[in-house]
Design an enzyme around this catalytic site. Structure first.
Site, PDB file in Angstrom:
ATOM      1  N   LYS A 192      22.399 -15.338 -12.187  1.00  0.00           N
ATOM      2  CA  LYS A 192      23.288 -14.168 -12.726  1.00  0.00           C
ATOM      3  C   LYS A 192      23.563 -13.162 -11.600  1.00  0.00           C
ATOM      4  O   LYS A 192      22.588 -12.442 -11.052  1.00  0.00           O
ATOM      5  CB  LYS A 192      22.328 -13.407 -13.874  1.00  0.00           C
ATOM      6  CG  LYS A 192      23.063 -12.311 -14.595  1.00  0.00           C
ATOM      7  CD  LYS A 192      22.431 -11.294 -15.017  1.00  0.00           C
ATOM      8  CE  LYS A 192      22.036 -10.159 -14.295  1.00  0.00           C
ATOM      9  NZ  LYS A 192      23.377  -9.408 -13.840  1.00  0.00           N
ATOM     10  N   SER A 246      16.507  -4.222  -6.632  1.00  0.00           N
ATOM     11  CA  SER A 246      15.511  -2.968  -6.527  1.00  0.00           C
ATOM     12  C   SER A 246      14.287  -3.119  -7.022  1.00  0.00           C
ATOM     13  O   SER A 246      13.844  -4.015  -7.511  1.00  0.00           O
ATOM     14  CB  SER A 246      16.327  -1.696  -7.206  1.00  0.00           C
ATOM     15  OG  SER A 246      16.136  -1.953  -8.289  1.00  0.00           O
ATOM     16  N   THR A 247      13.205  -2.422  -6.533  1.00  0.00           N
ATOM     17  CA  THR A 247      11.853  -2.470  -6.784  1.00  0.00           C
ATOM     18  C   THR A 247      11.674  -2.052  -8.285  1.00  0.00           C
ATOM     19  O   THR A 247      10.945  -2.490  -8.865  1.00  0.00           O
ATOM     20  CB  THR A 247      11.024  -1.532  -6.037  1.00  0.00           C
ATOM     21  OG1 THR A 247      11.301  -2.313  -4.495  1.00  0.00           O
ATOM     22  CG2 THR A 247       9.619  -1.358  -6.050  1.00  0.00           C
ATOM     23  N   GLY A 250      12.618  -5.006 -10.150  1.00  0.00           N
ATOM     24  CA  GLY A 250      11.716  -5.877 -10.068  1.00  0.00           C
ATOM     25  C   GLY A 250      10.189  -5.883 -11.018  1.00  0.00           C
ATOM     26  O   GLY A 250       9.622  -6.804 -11.615  1.00  0.00           O
ATOM     27  N   GLU A 268      12.260 -10.087  -4.136  1.00  0.00           N
ATOM     28  CA  GLU A 268      12.703  -9.872  -2.894  1.00  0.00           C
ATOM     29  C   GLU A 268      13.272  -8.462  -2.832  1.00  0.00           C
ATOM     30  O   GLU A 268      14.495  -8.254  -3.676  1.00  0.00           O
ATOM     31  CB  GLU A 268      13.806 -10.534  -2.229  1.00  0.00           C
ATOM     32  CG  GLU A 268      13.443 -11.882  -2.021  1.00  0.00           C
ATOM     33  CD  GLU A 268      12.620 -12.204  -0.775  1.00  0.00           C
ATOM     34  OE1 GLU A 268      12.330 -11.361  -0.172  1.00  0.00           O
ATOM     35  OE2 GLU A 268      11.668 -13.245  -0.700  1.00  0.00           O
ATOM     36  N   CYS A 303      19.234  -4.217   2.176  1.00  0.00           N
ATOM     37  CA  CYS A 303      17.695  -3.926   2.121  1.00  0.00           C
ATOM     38  C   CYS A 303      17.039  -3.799   3.321  1.00  0.00           C
ATOM     39  O   CYS A 303      16.062  -3.278   3.404  1.00  0.00           O
ATOM     40  CB  CYS A 303      17.162  -5.350   1.597  1.00  0.00           C
ATOM     41  SG  CYS A 303      17.626  -6.827   2.616  1.00  0.00           S
ATOM     42  N   GLU A 402      14.866   4.688  -0.750  1.00  0.00           N
ATOM     43  CA  GLU A 402      15.993   3.846  -0.340  1.00  0.00           C
ATOM     44  C   GLU A 402      17.167   4.192  -0.841  1.00  0.00           C
ATOM     45  O   GLU A 402      17.537   4.414  -1.887  1.00  0.00           O
ATOM     46  CB  GLU A 402      15.665   2.337  -0.768  1.00  0.00           C
ATOM     47  CG  GLU A 402      16.737   1.370  -0.442  1.00  0.00           C
ATOM     48  CD  GLU A 402      16.561  -0.156  -1.019  1.00  0.00           C
ATOM     49  OE1 GLU A 402      16.582  -0.139  -2.167  1.00  0.00           O
ATOM     50  OE2 GLU A 402      16.673  -0.939  -0.206  1.00  0.00           O
TER      51      GLU A 402
HETATM   52  P1  NAD Z   1      19.500  -3.750  -9.225  1.00  0.00           P
HETATM   53  O1  NAD Z   1      17.886  -3.860  -9.305  1.00  0.00           O
HETATM   54  O2  NAD Z   1      19.997  -2.662  -9.705  1.00  0.00           O
HETATM   55  O3  NAD Z   1      19.835  -4.990  -9.668  1.00  0.00           O
HETATM   56  C1  NAD Z   1      19.974  -6.334  -9.178  1.00  0.00           C
HETATM   57  C2  NAD Z   1      20.094  -7.475 -10.192  1.00  0.00           C
HETATM   58  O4  NAD Z   1      19.226  -7.136 -11.305  1.00  0.00           O
HETATM   59  C3  NAD Z   1      21.527  -7.318 -10.844  1.00  0.00           C
HETATM   60  O5  NAD Z   1      22.122  -8.505 -11.219  1.00  0.00           O
HETATM   61  C4  NAD Z   1      21.352  -6.618 -12.166  1.00  0.00           C
HETATM   62  O6  NAD Z   1      22.173  -6.773 -13.010  1.00  0.00           O
HETATM   63  C5  NAD Z   1      19.932  -7.184 -12.489  1.00  0.00           C
HETATM   64  N1  NAD Z   1      19.082  -6.345 -13.282  1.00  0.00           N
HETATM   65  C6  NAD Z   1      19.425  -5.137 -13.477  1.00  0.00           C
HETATM   66  N2  NAD Z   1      18.500  -4.602 -14.244  1.00  0.00           N
HETATM   67  C7  NAD Z   1      17.679  -5.705 -14.877  1.00  0.00           C
HETATM   68  C8  NAD Z   1      16.641  -6.038 -15.995  1.00  0.00           C
HETATM   69  N3  NAD Z   1      16.083  -4.994 -16.603  1.00  0.00           N
HETATM   70  N4  NAD Z   1      16.147  -7.494 -16.004  1.00  0.00           N
HETATM   71  C9  NAD Z   1      16.723  -8.304 -15.310  1.00  0.00           C
HETATM   72  N5  NAD Z   1      17.705  -8.182 -14.638  1.00  0.00           N
HETATM   73  C10 NAD Z   1      18.136  -6.933 -14.414  1.00  0.00           C
HETATM   74  O7  NAD Z   1      19.709  -3.872  -7.612  1.00  0.00           O
HETATM   75  P2  NAD Z   1      21.274  -3.584  -6.945  1.00  0.00           P
HETATM   76  O8  NAD Z   1      21.475  -2.388  -6.907  1.00  0.00           O
HETATM   77  O9  NAD Z   1      21.902  -4.603  -7.544  1.00  0.00           O
HETATM   78  O10 NAD Z   1      20.749  -4.238  -5.359  1.00  0.00           O
HETATM   79  C11 NAD Z   1      20.365  -3.114  -4.480  1.00  0.00           C
HETATM   80  C12 NAD Z   1      18.672  -3.590  -4.225  1.00  0.00           C
HETATM   81  O11 NAD Z   1      18.584  -4.960  -3.771  1.00  0.00           O
HETATM   82  C13 NAD Z   1      18.072  -2.706  -3.250  1.00  0.00           C
HETATM   83  O12 NAD Z   1      17.040  -2.151  -3.504  1.00  0.00           O
HETATM   84  C14 NAD Z   1      17.952  -3.767  -1.982  1.00  0.00           C
HETATM   85  O13 NAD Z   1      16.948  -3.424  -1.197  1.00  0.00           O
HETATM   86  C15 NAD Z   1      17.663  -4.864  -2.900  1.00  0.00           C
HETATM   87  N6  NAD Z   1      17.793  -6.035  -1.712  1.00  0.00           N
HETATM   88  C16 NAD Z   1      16.724  -6.616  -1.450  1.00  0.00           C
HETATM   89  C17 NAD Z   1      16.922  -7.710  -0.397  1.00  0.00           C
HETATM   90  C18 NAD Z   1      15.703  -8.658  -0.060  1.00  0.00           C
HETATM   91  O14 NAD Z   1      15.930  -9.722   0.393  1.00  0.00           O
HETATM   92  N7  NAD Z   1      14.553  -8.068  -0.074  1.00  0.00           N
HETATM   93  C19 NAD Z   1      18.335  -8.188  -0.149  1.00  0.00           C
HETATM   94  C20 NAD Z   1      19.373  -7.685  -0.702  1.00  0.00           C
HETATM   95  C21 NAD Z   1      19.020  -6.363  -1.810  1.00  0.00           C
END
Ligand code: NAD
Length: 500
Positions: A192, A246-247, A250, A268, A303, A402
């Site tokens: 997804k 995002s945390t 997660g 991650e 990230c 962040e």
């Molecule tokens: P996000 O958590 O908003 O979304 C990430 C994904 O999760 C998207 O596909 C989103 O549709 C999905 N999602 C959102 N809510 C959900 C839920 N309740 N259940 C299941 N899936 C859901 O994050 P973002 O804004 O897309 O990305 C930015 C974040 O990603 C930052 O915090 C960044 O640090 C992190 N990131 C981490 C790494 C790593 O390897 N540690 C790498 C890249 C990005």
């Protein structure tokens, strides 16, 4: 990068581009069951590129059933590893053959510079798929050191149906880090992509099929986190969920996994990387250029963004002047211009978030030294100037949360112990960097930093051979390297009595 392509060439190619905008389930493209679609917007212009299928729980159910059926059939799982390798290598070759189209899709979808998507994102995804393809027929199982009357076999088996939920900052690369090891080890996968960046995932779905990955083994469901994402996290027949994002999300996914079938979850998550420059840094110019790159590359939507610049007080002004100069050279431009080093922020939500943090920095008393405003508004796109704050305390919001944008916080320190204390005073522990010419100090700092990756005298380096992931609330498990394969496999003990 392809030097032959000019700004005009990319613009022309962009105008003629077509998009895959349906879900990919069981080997075929299909509309969402609800018929719903959502807008996919180019952040460099604010214009709608296309509309994409908005998958929900019904589509998730269909994809999980297809994935399960494919897994149980053995059509992929039971292939000799060298056969899976052959198909994965073909998959990687196809990504390479379409590298310009894929780079363009990524740039249009998320606003990153074409120079980056053609040299990092698209070829990096192919390299990752190829690396796992090459590895899989070289991994052996184990025999335990038991007595002579026993054979203790330790074997590894694919976990089953794997859901991969990924973010928008490196849409295809983050997907590759998961689908590479998950597919190669024999699982069925449902990817997804983020609702902000569905285009490359859908494009490579067609390439995976063309490479010979059997129907149902690789599925792509575009849609929102609250619908498609949540339905995957709560699905009783998903065995494992690998998440990058995002945390906050997660944590929600872990709850949903626990409330449903206790699927394995791998996280991650976010980061707040400290980049520590000691006064004995061997090359201050290199450190300053790296400090600017660390926060402004990919618009700061990283990230690992080096968002906290920790500088030894005696060299602070000297260093900061150089970082500011390097930052000025990264002023944003049209992502389709090959000379652009910083592109557009992914959407208006993220733009508002970044501007909100800049405001918070000012309110809390940090001193603005560069940028701090939205720029290139006449394009209709979402651009933010490289922004540098000085006189930041590690307790301020901009040093703790962040931002995921081009905003740097400069914090000074006096001793190594103080630097470590500040660096580790964070919820996150994804990465850290330190610059020093003293070997003993380098080792001491590397050991003292609570982070999954520590860079010494460099920033953001690494390749497929090393694991990547976080300590603390930056997550668990590791992407990349052979360690990543462990996330997608069960370990089985078979204890055979040879005495009967
Ligand atoms: P996000 O958590 O908003 O979304 C990430 C994904 O999760 C998207 O596909 C989103 O549709 C999905 N999602 C959102 N809510 C959900 C839920 N309740 N259940 C299941 N899936 C859901 O994050 P973002 O804004 O897309 O990305 C930015 C974040 O990603 C930052 O915090 C960044 O640090 C992190 N990131 C981490 C790494 C790593 O390897 N540690 C790498 C890249 C990005």
């Amino acid at each position: 990068m392809n030097k032959a392509f000019t700004h005009d060439d990319w613009r022309q190619r962009a105008a003629g581009l077509s998009f895959h905008n349906q879900a990919f389930i069981d080997g075929a493209f299909a509309d969402a069951a609800s018929g719903k679609t959502f807008e996919c917007v180019n952040p460099a212009s604010g214009q709608v590129l296309t509309r994409v299928a908005e998958c929900g729980s019904e589509d998730v159910d269909r994809a999980v059933k297809a994935a399960r059926k494919a897994f149980e059939s053995g059509a992929w799982r039971d292939l000799p590893p060298r056969e899976r390798k052959r198909i994965m290598m073909r998959f990687a070759d196809l990504i390479d053959e379409h590298v310009e189209e894929i780079a363009l899709l990524e740039t249009l979808d998320v606003g990153k510079p074409i120079g980056d998507s053609i040299s990092i994102d698209a070829p990096g995804a192919a390299r990752c798929i190829r690396w796992y393809g090459e590895a899989i027929d070289k991994i052996y199982d184990e025999i335990a050191p038991t007595g002579v009357d026993t054979l203790g076999m330790i074997t590894r088996e694919p976990v089953g149906v794997v859901a991969c939920i990924v973010p928008w900052n490196f849409p295809l690369l983050m997907a590759a880090w998961k689908i590479g090891p998950a597919l190669v080890s024999g699982n069925s996968v449902i990817l997804k992509p983020s609702e902000k960046s569905p285009l490359t995932a859908l494009r490579v779905a067609a390439l995976a099929a063309e490479a010979g990955i059997p129907d149902g083994v690789f599925n792509v469901l575009p849609g929102f986190g609250a619908d498609a994402g949540k339905a995957l996290a709560r699905h009783p027949d998903v065995d494992c969920l690998a998440f990058t994002g995002s945390t906050v999300t997660g944590k929600q996914i872990m709850k949903d996994a626990a409330d449903s079938n206790l699927k394995k979850v791998w996280m991650e998550l976010g980061g707040k990387t400290p980049n520590i420059i000691f006064a004995d840094c061997p090359d201050l110019d290199a450190a300053a250029r790296a400090a600017a790159f660390a926060i402004f590359f990919n618009q700061g939507e990283m990230c690992t963004a080096g968002s906290r610049l920790l500088v030894e007080e005696s060299i602070k002004e000297e260093l900061l002047e150089r970082v500011i100069k390097a930052g000025e050279s990264m002023f944003p431009g049209d992502p389709l211009d090959p000379s652009t080093r910083m592109g557009a922020i992914v959407d208006t939500l993220q733009l508002d978030r970044v501007m909100g943090y800049i405001e918070a920095g000012k309110q809390e008393g940090a001193r603005l030294r560069l940028g701090g405003e939205r720029v290139l508004g006449e394009t209709g796109g979402y651009f933010v100037a490289p922004t540098i704050f000085d006189q930041v305390s590690n307790r301020m919001t901009i040093a703790q949360e962040e931002i995921f944008g081009p905003v740097l916080s400069t914090i000074s320190f006096r001793t190594l112990e103080e630097a470590l204390e500040i660096a580790n005073a964070s919820l996150y522990g994804l990465a850290a960097a330190a610059w020093t010419g003293n070997l003993n100090k380098a080792h001491k700092v590397a050991r003292g930093l609570r982070a999954g990756t520590v860079w010494i005298n460099c920033f953001d380096e690494g390749d497929m051979t090393v694991p990547f992931g976080g300590y603390k609330q930056s997550g668990n498990g590791r992407d990349k390297s052979l360690h990543a394969i462990d996330k997608y496999m069960e370990v089985k003990t078979t204890w055979i009595n040879l005495a009967l």
